[in-house]
Design a protein around this motif. Structure first.
Motif, short mmCIF file in Angstrom:
data_model
loop_
_atom_site.label_atom_id
_atom_site.label_comp_id
_atom_site.label_asym_id
_atom_site.label_seq_id
_atom_site.Cartn_x
_atom_site.Cartn_y
_atom_site.Cartn_z
N LYS A 8 40.82 37.41 51.81
CA LYS A 8 39.64 36.70 51.42
C LYS A 8 38.83 37.58 50.16
CE LYS A 8 35.32 33.92 51.80
NZ LYS A 8 34.48 33.35 52.41
N THR A 9 38.58 38.99 50.52
CA THR A 9 38.05 39.72 49.73
C THR A 9 38.91 40.29 48.31
OG1 THR A 9 37.16 41.04 51.79
CG2 THR A 9 36.72 42.25 49.83
N GLU A 12 38.69 37.17 46.16
CA GLU A 12 37.40 37.08 45.33
C GLU A 12 37.38 38.17 44.28
OE1 GLU A 12 34.27 37.62 48.22
OE2 GLU A 12 34.79 35.24 49.36
N HIS A 15 39.83 36.97 41.52
CA HIS A 15 39.31 35.90 40.87
C HIS A 15 38.21 36.55 39.78
CE1 HIS A 15 37.53 31.89 39.83
NE2 HIS A 15 36.26 32.59 40.33
N ASN A 16 37.28 37.04 40.26
CA ASN A 16 36.20 37.82 39.53
C ASN A 16 37.01 38.56 38.16
OD1 ASN A 16 34.03 36.58 40.99
ND2 ASN A 16 33.94 38.35 42.34
N VAL A 156 35.06 30.55 44.94
CA VAL A 156 34.55 31.76 45.75
C VAL A 156 33.37 31.14 46.79
CG1 VAL A 156 33.18 33.87 45.56
CG2 VAL A 156 34.86 33.17 43.97
#
Length: 156
Positions: A8-9, A12, A15-16, A156
């Protein structure tokens, strides 16, 4: 690599980072169009001018990449995808070749410059601070476009 296999980290962070890069060149559409344009060029990294043009901008880098380094880079990325480690089950000679390739490619920085001068563009390294092949480099030059779409559309 599959997006669903990432933690997940990492999802994210990617994605960012990709969303920021996409905004810096005019949005998701321009970013994905850039990826498609790169895929349409045969061996884009081997350009003697150390640059390539896409519909809404230009990518250039500070050092030429030669065929032997490009081939070894691709083989190393495949080995990482399969084994999870670029040095696993290799003899000393092959380990030294990979290490030398990473040292030779480490100073390379790619700059993406949009045609619209109001947009910032972005830059990224081929080899990241951990002496590994940069995930952004892999996404832009090697991974399928669907992978980038999944990252950009990640909630997110």
């Amino acid at each position: 690599m599959k997006f669903k296999d990432l933690d997940k980290t990492t999802k994210e962070q990617l994605h960012n980072q990709l969303t920021t890069y996409a905004q810096n060149i005019g949005g998701k559409f321009n970013f994905l169009q850039m990826l498609e344009d790169i895929r349409s060029i045969k061996q884009p990294l081997l350009k003697k001018t150390a640059s390539l043009h896409y519909d809404s901008g230009k990518i250039y880098w500070n050092k030429n990449i030669f065929q032997d380094k490009s081939d070894l880079l691709y083989q190393t990325m495949k080995k990482i995808e399969i084994d999870g480690d670029m040095y696993k089950d290799l003899n000393d000679y092959k380990k030294k070749k990979i290490t030398n390739m990473l040292k030779a490619l480490k100073p390379i920085v790619f700059e993406v410059e949009p045609n619209d001068e109001e947009l910032e563009g972005f830059e990224f390294n081929l080899i990241d601070e951990n002496n590994e092949i940069s995930m952004i480099f892999k996404i832009i030059f090697f991974y399928h476009i669907g992978f980038a779409k999944e990252i950009l559309n990640y909630k997110v």
